[in-house]
Motif scaffolding. Sequence first.
Motif, short mmCIF file in Angstrom:
data_model
loop_
_atom_site.label_atom_id
_atom_site.label_comp_id
_atom_site.label_asym_id
_atom_site.label_seq_id
_atom_site.Cartn_x
_atom_site.Cartn_y
_atom_site.Cartn_z
N LEU A 239 0.08 1.84 -27.12
CA LEU A 239 0.17 2.75 -28.40
C LEU A 239 -0.08 1.96 -29.61
O LEU A 239 -0.86 2.56 -30.54
CB LEU A 239 1.40 3.75 -28.42
N ASP A 240 0.38 1.06 -30.19
CA ASP A 240 -0.23 0.19 -31.05
C ASP A 240 0.39 -1.11 -30.45
O ASP A 240 0.89 -1.65 -29.52
CB ASP A 240 0.31 0.99 -32.98
N HIS A 289 9.49 -0.51 -28.31
CA HIS A 289 9.60 -0.98 -29.78
C HIS A 289 9.56 -2.48 -30.18
O HIS A 289 10.29 -2.89 -29.33
CB HIS A 289 10.23 -0.16 -31.09
N LEU A 290 8.49 -3.42 -30.01
CA LEU A 290 8.31 -4.36 -30.04
C LEU A 290 8.75 -5.51 -31.13
O LEU A 290 7.84 -4.50 -32.16
CB LEU A 290 6.96 -4.98 -29.65
N PRO A 291 9.64 -5.91 -31.73
CA PRO A 291 9.44 -7.18 -32.09
C PRO A 291 8.40 -7.63 -32.98
O PRO A 291 7.59 -7.73 -32.46
CB PRO A 291 10.75 -8.20 -32.40
N ASN A 293 5.22 -10.30 -33.52
CA ASN A 293 4.66 -11.85 -33.08
C ASN A 293 4.92 -11.94 -31.85
O ASN A 293 5.25 -12.92 -30.67
CB ASN A 293 5.10 -12.53 -33.82
N ILE A 294 4.74 -10.62 -30.51
CA ILE A 294 5.53 -10.79 -28.83
C ILE A 294 4.82 -9.79 -28.79
O ILE A 294 4.21 -8.93 -29.20
CB ILE A 294 7.23 -9.52 -29.18
N SER A 295 3.67 -10.74 -27.77
CA SER A 295 2.74 -9.95 -27.16
C SER A 295 2.71 -8.60 -26.33
O SER A 295 3.44 -8.39 -24.91
CB SER A 295 1.84 -10.82 -26.53
N PRO A 296 2.53 -8.14 -26.58
CA PRO A 296 1.98 -6.41 -25.68
C PRO A 296 2.05 -7.31 -24.23
O PRO A 296 2.43 -6.57 -23.18
CB PRO A 296 1.69 -5.82 -26.83
N ASP A 297 0.48 -7.55 -23.95
CA ASP A 297 0.26 -7.47 -22.96
C ASP A 297 0.76 -8.84 -22.21
O ASP A 297 1.60 -8.41 -21.01
CB ASP A 297 -1.51 -8.23 -22.96
#
Length: 873
Positions: A239-240, A289-291, A293-297
């Motif tokens: 999403l972002d 929701h990710l912190p 500096n964590i890579s979404p991929d």
Amino acid sequence: MEENPEESKDEQLNKPKEELMRVTGMYKDWFLDYASYVILERAVPAMEDGFKPVQRRIMHSMKDLDDGRYNKVANIVGHTMQYHPHGDASIGDAMVQIGQKDLLIDTQGNWGNILTGDRAAAPRYIEARLSKFALEVLYNPKLTEWQLSYDGRKKEPVNLPVKFPMLLAQGGEGIAVGLSTRLLPHNFNELIDASIKHLQGKRFKLFPDFPTGGIADISHYNDGKRGGRVRVRAKISQLDKNTLVITEIPFGTTTTSLIDSVLKANEKGKIKIKKIEDNTAAEVEIQIHLPNNISPDRTIDALYAFTQCENSLSPLGCVIVDNKPEFLGVSDILRSSTDHTLHLLKRELEITLDELEEQWHFASLERIFIENRIYREIEEEETWEGVISAIDEGLKPHITHLKRAVTEEDIVRLTEIRIKRISKFDIDKAQQKIDALEDEIARIKHHLDHLIDYAIDYFTKLKEKYGQDKDRKTELRLFEDIEASKVVIRNTKLYVNRKEGFIGTALKRDEYVTDCSDIDDIICFTADGKMMVTKVDTKTFIGKDIIHVAVFKKKDKRTIYNMIYRDGKGGTTYVKRFAVTSVTRDREYDLTQGKKDSKVLYFSANPNGEAEVITVFLRQVGSIKKLKFELDFSEILIKGRNVKGNIVTKYSVKRIELKEEGVSTLKPRKIWFDDVVKRLNVDERGELLGEFKGEDRLLIITQDGIAKTIKPELTKRFDEEMVILEKWNPKKPVSAIYWEPEKERYYVKRFLIEHPDKEEKFISDHDNAYLEVVSTDYFPMIEIEFTKLKGKDRRPNEEVSIEEFISVKGIKALGNQLTTDKVKTINLLDPLPDEPDPEEENEEKEEVDFNQIGTSFKEDSSEENQTKLFDDE
């Protein structure tokens, strides 16, 4: 047997004695009876109609109660208990499962949610009736074979005359005694298409389609037979930069179980998330929701590797055929079902033909009876036999054209005709009725003569009538294999006690090495030339004097180890370069020649094959003159780890110092893009993007006018909006034509990527702006087709060289108007030939492959040194 002292001896002797009986025979018979009952009467569906007994009885009860209106489910369940010898709970659960498949039952009320796993409301609160589809394909009392119900009070169908591959449409699972079945659901329209192809004698393939959507890899489906496998994944998008959204879930999971698996993986440190939100209603929406500096991929891959976002399903096509369980593939089931439908359609036509011919026979007989006034001949008869005989005699002269003989039943029916009907009899209308019946008989006979065409037409009409909203929900795609060790979050720290020879995550007072995960392997080298790969643990003994510790990557051909060792005490010094691609865990490997007191004098681990230059200092012994010389590792061939190596010197080495950091001696890495799985790879799958060195990047341009460059990481995911993916040449301009809504004109621009690490939009920010044409050719050409205006001749097509039209400007520049005339289409033509880039040409000429030109250092050229590259065990 205890004796009663009060009983006499005679009484005790006459009393019957207890007998010992072997239970093996009873167990064998009773177990087989029970197993047969569970298989045939409970768990496994029948081939003929695709139903288990409880499902068949529910559908039969619904037909009993059907009056077009909704019935309370509690009422239907109670009615079904007349046929089903089990409790109401099992009937209610089975009915809810049928209703949730949205094919046979028209539901009303809260029937639960297959996405969230919410249960249906109580049977007294929900209602149901048969769907129009069910009424059309499930029932025909004239074709149904009946049997007595379990208590002998009612009749129930042995099988319903289903004219559709219902078993494959609904799927089904069951656990019996000694066997189980799992048939995956398939798409309604695809089943009809496959049935038509089978009737036409063509080949077909069937793949599952799940009501929860998602993505499926059916490369090992094996036609649904035993041993097959289907991998299913959730549909996850970005999403972002800090939010992932799951919009479809794998079959066999719910949003609740999936979220629980994500939270569990987060607790174990496999993934790292900030929070998770479930916004599921009619459609799935789970936001992760990710912190920072964590890579979404990388997180998407980790979700597939460690949570229920990816599952594996094992189909098993067990069905009841001729009162026996058989294991079949979905193609065999489809063929059998289609052939059965063909047989049922033929029987329906034959029954209809018999009925029409019977109607024609009596209509003709009635006309003869009334038109020839045969009824008058019975006026003088006094007995019933005389009446029958008189009518029979009166009919004989007129029945030569009838298709069968006149029976006594026919004559009795004639006597039942009312006087009022005889008085109002219209010969013309009677003949019209006979003619209509003859036309209908001819039509039915035509269908019987062309039964295949009739069946194809039947399936086609089913698809037109009921297949409008039944598009495929599950996307079929090949999955790339995800290595868990590459995507797991480094959730712990690794420490080493070099002198004592221990490594582990609990040695917090010792030297910190790197972050790692609890599923990683660790590679270690010791000063005596030993190597070991072991699993991460709290504390593991490797060997004293550890000189190198790192996380081990399997099949890693790019990490090259440079090593100089002394062969035994006072022996010759050797140099070697090698990679470690595969090993046996916890096995100790000796990288020297095995002599006692061998010692590593110099060691380096180079992640990209770097080859440094070192200085070797010798001890002053005897008449030696040259006490210092340089050694360039780029001149040493990369070979297997077991080779002896090349001789550096036979004299005693005092010390070795690093003189100069090295550059990579490996060839640039070729990278391909596989459009099927939307991934980069080095396995020659898909389109070759080029050869990449450490600093090279990929250029990505998307349909919404965004340009960016990225490092070619193999874990990177690419979305569907991408229109250009290629190796980035910083000096090669991008040419673009876009629509500017505010000025209602097409604009042309040429630009260079100015900020490689920044994502930039190069078209207008207006909501209705869109990218029309984009090219990375040096000299792109376009063709403009103009719109014809009223009262004017259409302007002829025009070819334009974009390189001549506009110069290279900044990426944020508006650009130049393409034309003030109204444009119909803009077509990208073949570009003009590229001029070679002189700098790039020089770079290619200067490129050297050190792997090919390496020579052995000094005099060692023994056969032992000729070990092939990466010779692993």
